[in-house]
Design a protein around this motif. Structure first.
Motif, PDB file in Angstrom:
ATOM      1  N   ASN A 277       0.827  -1.206   0.000  1.00  0.00           N
ATOM      2  CA  ASN A 277       0.000   0.000   0.000  1.00  0.00           C
ATOM      3  C   ASN A 277       0.862   1.257   0.000  1.00  0.00           C
ATOM      4  N   TYR A 278       2.188   1.077   0.106  1.00  0.00           N
ATOM      5  CA  TYR A 278       3.163   2.180   0.055  1.00  0.00           C
ATOM      6  C   TYR A 278       2.923   3.195   1.169  1.00  0.00           C
ATOM      7  N   LYS A 279       2.507   2.684   2.345  1.00  0.00           N
ATOM      8  CA  LYS A 279       2.153   3.565   3.450  1.00  0.00           C
ATOM      9  C   LYS A 279       2.737   3.053   4.757  1.00  0.00           C
ATOM     10  N   VAL A 280       2.822   3.965   5.713  1.00  0.00           N
ATOM     11  CA  VAL A 280       3.149   3.608   7.086  1.00  0.00           C
ATOM     12  C   VAL A 280       1.883   3.814   7.903  1.00  0.00           C
ATOM     13  N   ARG A 281       1.428   2.720   8.522  1.00  0.00           N
ATOM     14  CA  ARG A 281       0.178   2.749   9.271  1.00  0.00           C
ATOM     15  C   ARG A 281       0.459   2.749  10.774  1.00  0.00           C
ATOM     16  N   LYS A 282      -0.524   3.187  11.529  1.00  0.00           N
ATOM     17  CA  LYS A 282      -0.408   3.244  12.979  1.00  0.00           C
ATOM     18  C   LYS A 282      -1.585   2.505  13.609  1.00  0.00           C
ATOM     19  N   VAL A 289      -6.756   1.609  13.589  1.00  0.00           N
ATOM     20  CA  VAL A 289      -5.747   1.759  12.537  1.00  0.00           C
ATOM     21  C   VAL A 289      -5.950   3.087  11.813  1.00  0.00           C
ATOM     22  N   SER A 290      -4.838   3.802  11.603  1.00  0.00           N
ATOM     23  CA  SER A 290      -4.856   5.029  10.812  1.00  0.00           C
ATOM     24  C   SER A 290      -3.616   5.062   9.933  1.00  0.00           C
ATOM     25  N   THR A 291      -3.572   6.027   9.024  1.00  0.00           N
ATOM     26  CA  THR A 291      -2.408   6.182   8.149  1.00  0.00           C
ATOM     27  C   THR A 291      -1.556   7.331   8.656  1.00  0.00           C
ATOM     28  N   LEU A 292      -0.317   7.025   9.009  1.00  0.00           N
ATOM     29  CA  LEU A 292       0.594   8.058   9.488  1.00  0.00           C
ATOM     30  C   LEU A 292       1.174   8.858   8.333  1.00  0.00           C
ATOM     31  N   ALA A 293       1.593   8.157   7.276  1.00  0.00           N
ATOM     32  CA  ALA A 293       2.206   8.842   6.131  1.00  0.00           C
ATOM     33  C   ALA A 293       2.190   7.927   4.919  1.00  0.00           C
ATOM     34  N   GLY A 294       2.206   8.555   3.730  1.00  0.00           N
ATOM     35  CA  GLY A 294       2.269   7.807   2.481  1.00  0.00           C
ATOM     36  C   GLY A 294       0.977   7.878   1.702  1.00  0.00           C
ATOM     37  N   SER A 295       1.130   7.684   0.394  1.00  0.00           N
ATOM     38  CA  SER A 295      -0.036   7.711  -0.498  1.00  0.00           C
ATOM     39  C   SER A 295       0.186   6.684  -1.605  1.00  0.00           C
ATOM     40  N   THR A 296       0.367   7.131  -2.823  1.00  0.00           N
ATOM     41  CA  THR A 296       0.692   6.221  -3.920  1.00  0.00           C
ATOM     42  C   THR A 296       2.202   5.995  -3.942  1.00  0.00           C
ATOM     43  N   TYR A 297       2.636   4.981  -4.727  1.00  0.00           N
ATOM     44  CA  TYR A 297       4.071   4.714  -4.745  1.00  0.00           C
ATOM     45  C   TYR A 297       4.801   5.845  -5.446  1.00  0.00           C
ATOM     46  N   ASP A 301       9.183  13.687  -0.116  1.00  0.00           N
ATOM     47  CA  ASP A 301       9.095  14.094   1.273  1.00  0.00           C
ATOM     48  C   ASP A 301       7.885  15.002   1.437  1.00  0.00           C
ATOM     49  N   GLY A 302       7.400  15.099   2.664  1.00  0.00           N
ATOM     50  CA  GLY A 302       6.228  15.919   2.914  1.00  0.00           C
ATOM     51  C   GLY A 302       5.513  15.448   4.164  1.00  0.00           C
ATOM     52  N   ALA A 303       4.317  15.948   4.370  1.00  0.00           N
ATOM     53  CA  ALA A 303       3.546  15.625   5.570  1.00  0.00           C
ATOM     54  C   ALA A 303       2.413  14.661   5.237  1.00  0.00           C
ATOM     55  N   GLY A 304       2.280  13.618   6.067  1.00  0.00           N
ATOM     56  CA  GLY A 304       1.156  12.705   5.950  1.00  0.00           C
ATOM     57  C   GLY A 304       1.012  12.098   4.575  1.00  0.00           C
ATOM     58  N   THR A 305      -0.173  12.218   4.001  1.00  0.00           N
ATOM     59  CA  THR A 305      -0.433  11.642   2.673  1.00  0.00           C
ATOM     60  C   THR A 305       0.217  12.441   1.559  1.00  0.00           C
ATOM     61  N   GLY A 306       0.867  13.557   1.911  1.00  0.00           N
ATOM     62  CA  GLY A 306       1.636  14.297   0.911  1.00  0.00           C
ATOM     63  C   GLY A 306       2.982  13.664   0.623  1.00  0.00           C
ATOM     64  N   ALA A 307       3.387  12.683   1.437  1.00  0.00           N
ATOM     65  CA  ALA A 307       4.655  11.973   1.230  1.00  0.00           C
ATOM     66  C   ALA A 307       4.415  10.708   0.413  1.00  0.00           C
ATOM     67  N   GLN A 308       5.485  10.220  -0.213  1.00  0.00           N
ATOM     68  CA  GLN A 308       5.400   8.982  -0.990  1.00  0.00           C
ATOM     69  C   GLN A 308       6.548   8.046  -0.619  1.00  0.00           C
ATOM     70  N   VAL A 325      12.164   4.568   8.637  1.00  0.00           N
ATOM     71  CA  VAL A 325      11.645   3.664   7.613  1.00  0.00           C
ATOM     72  C   VAL A 325      12.747   3.330   6.611  1.00  0.00           C
ATOM     73  N   SER A 326      12.917   2.040   6.344  1.00  0.00           N
ATOM     74  CA  SER A 326      13.744   1.615   5.211  1.00  0.00           C
ATOM     75  C   SER A 326      12.851   1.583   3.980  1.00  0.00           C
ATOM     76  N   ASP A 327      13.057   2.547   3.111  1.00  0.00           N
ATOM     77  CA  ASP A 327      12.229   2.683   1.904  1.00  0.00           C
ATOM     78  C   ASP A 327      12.902   1.855   0.812  1.00  0.00           C
ATOM     79  N   TYR A 328      12.455   0.616   0.689  1.00  0.00           N
ATOM     80  CA  TYR A 328      13.201  -0.439   0.005  1.00  0.00           C
ATOM     81  C   TYR A 328      13.565  -0.102  -1.434  1.00  0.00           C
ATOM     82  N   PHE A 329      12.585   0.138  -2.294  1.00  0.00           N
ATOM     83  CA  PHE A 329      12.899   0.368  -3.706  1.00  0.00           C
ATOM     84  C   PHE A 329      13.340   1.791  -4.003  1.00  0.00           C
ATOM     85  N   ASN A 330      13.147   2.700  -3.069  1.00  0.00           N
ATOM     86  CA  ASN A 330      13.750   4.030  -3.210  1.00  0.00           C
ATOM     87  C   ASN A 330      15.183   4.035  -2.694  1.00  0.00           C
ATOM     88  N   ASN A 331      15.580   2.952  -2.007  1.00  0.00           N
ATOM     89  CA  ASN A 331      16.944   2.800  -1.485  1.00  0.00           C
ATOM     90  C   ASN A 331      17.356   3.986  -0.610  1.00  0.00           C
TER      91      ASN A 331
END
Length: 449
Positions: A277-282, A289-297, A301-308, A325-331
């Motif tokens: 889901n390309y997200k970090v959940r809490k 359950v809520s979404t801390l950060a992330g949206s589409t792949y 950088d940014g805040a909340g769903t503004g980050a990828q 976070v280890s962002d695997y495919f973004n290395n």
């Protein structure tokens, strides 16, 4: 008659006075210059220098100064408060061996109750890599090399030094005692079932973490769920349901898509790397359950769903509530504040390069340790290395060697050690590291002394 008595009396008085004089003179002589003087206090020791002023344990260090004892046993030498063995002694110098685990601190010399404090000695840690358990790929309980794993993917350690391993392809959670005895703690064949011990089922368990009460939390990606195991081995579901998807809300209705890792903060919140889901959940302690950060792949950088993110796979928290976070495919190694603001700490394009944060390269970052000193250690499953981010975020390679063949494996010094797809890492209370060495089917240990 009276005159004679007076003369006798006067004579007697003179004799008495003479005897008294002799007695007093004799008494004064005993306490004066005619007797044995008190011993002279020896001067206190003094330290003028140490050489060398740094090194690992067993390093010979020469302490220069004055007023030491030429008898080795009379000199009490300490480095950072830890006793050091005196191997040679003279009044102007002492040679000592640095004790194991001394740490960095002042050198002191005590002679006959008097102490001198000298310069600080900088202790250099030495590290060795060994195998705690595992050898061949398979499934077998036992001790040390007689135990078999099949893809150990996650590892955590409790306060008693017991290790718990997410044994990915065996669909089980294994336990390793400090003596290296491996048993199966929970799980059986692949599937989904809550229950105790072997009655429970997992589907490719990956990430694993433990709370102060000894409860274990498992990222169960094949089942798209987060599971909990009590100290007694009872398995339940914290959050997630079928089919996979994306939905926030109460645990039983929330949805994940292959959650691969998780971490706990001091308040008992669970942070989940919801990989596909390309997200970090809490997940709160109440199971919401809520979404801390992330949206589409992607990468942003940014805040909340503004980050990828592009497949967040490794998670860790610090004492301030920041999530790493280890962002695997973004290395890249990313950081999320408690308010959900995402920044990039280190990493550029894929590859392998140490150096400044913006130019360092990773290939497959996964498990992480965040120390109280602000250092970050990261396993890389495609570079086969353990990397270190210093407090200033400069990247270096702790151990491991990129470009290994499938069968490479070796214990030894940090320079000698070889891993094959290291997936996760944790640290015990003594600062030793444990690594889930996935394709070597072993649990490895880095001992710092």
């Amino acid at each position: 008659m009276k005159a004679t008595n007076l003369t006798a009396t006067a004579g007697t008085a003179i004799v008495f006075q003479f005897i008294l004089f002799i007695f007093l003179a004799s008494s004064c002589g005993k306490g004066g210059g005619g007797g044995t003087p008190p011993p002279v206090e020896p001067p206190p020791p003094a330290i003028t220098g140490i050489a060398p002023n740094n090194g690992p344990f067993n390093t010979p260090v020469v302490i220069s100064g004055s007023n030491f004892s030429a008898t080795a046993a009379d000199n009490d030498v300490k480095i950072n408060g830890k006793p050091a063995k005196v191997t040679a002694a003279a009044t102007g110098s002492l040679t000592v061996e640095v004790p194991k685990g001394a740490g960095s601190g002042a050198v002191t010399v005590t002679v006959k109750g008097k102490t001198a404090t000298g310069p600080a000695f900088t202790y250099i840690l030495t590290a060795t890599v060994s195998t705690v358990a595992g050898s061949e790929k398979g499934y077998q309980d036992g001790t040390g090399a007689n135990a078999y794993f099949s893809g150990p993917a996650g590892v955590c350690v409790d306060a008693q030094g017991n290790l718990f391993v997410a044994d990915h392809y065996n669909q089980k959670i294994r336990k390793i005692t400090p003596a290296g005895v491996v048993t199966t703690f929970a799980g059986s064949d692949r599937g989904y079932a809550d229950g105790t011990g072997a009655a429970a089922k997992f589907w490719n368990p990956t990430g694993i973490a433990i709370d102060p009460q000894g409860n274990i939390f498992v990222a169960d990606p094949g089942n798209h769920r987060i599971r909990k195991i009590t100290p007694g081995g009872a398995v339940s579901t914290v959050a997630g349901t079928d089919p996979y998807g994306y939905a926030d809300g109460p645990g039983g209705s929330a949805r994940f898509f292959s959650p691969e890792d998780l971490a706990l903060d001091a308040q008992g919140n669970i942070y989940v790397g919801d990989a596909n889901n390309y997200k970090v959940r809490k997940i709160t302690p109440g199971g919401v359950v809520s979404t801390l950060a992330g949206s589409t792949y992607g990468y942003l950088d940014g805040a909340g769903t503004g980050a990828q993110f592009y497949t967040p796979r490794g998670m860790q928290c610090d004492a301030q509530g920041n999530v790493y976070v280890s962002d695997y495919f973004n290395n890249k190694i990313r950081k999320i504040t408690p308010a959900g603001v995402v920044t990039t700490l280190a990493g550029s394009t894929y590859g392998w390069a140490d150096g400044a944060p913006a130019t360092a390269k990773f290939d497959g970052p996964r498990g992480m340790i965040v120390t109280a000193q602000g250092e970050i250690y990261v396993t890389e499953d495609r570079n086969n290395t353990i990397r270190k981010l210093a407090a200033n975020l400069t990247v270096s390679t702790l151990c491991g060697q990129p470009g290994l063949t499938w069968s490479d494996w070796k214990d030894g010094t940090l320079a000698e050690a070889k891993f094959r797809t290291p997936m996760d890492i944790c640290a015990d209370a003594q600062g030793n590291f444990y690594i889930a060495d996935f394709n070597n089917s072993r649990i490895r240990k880095i001992t710092f002394e």
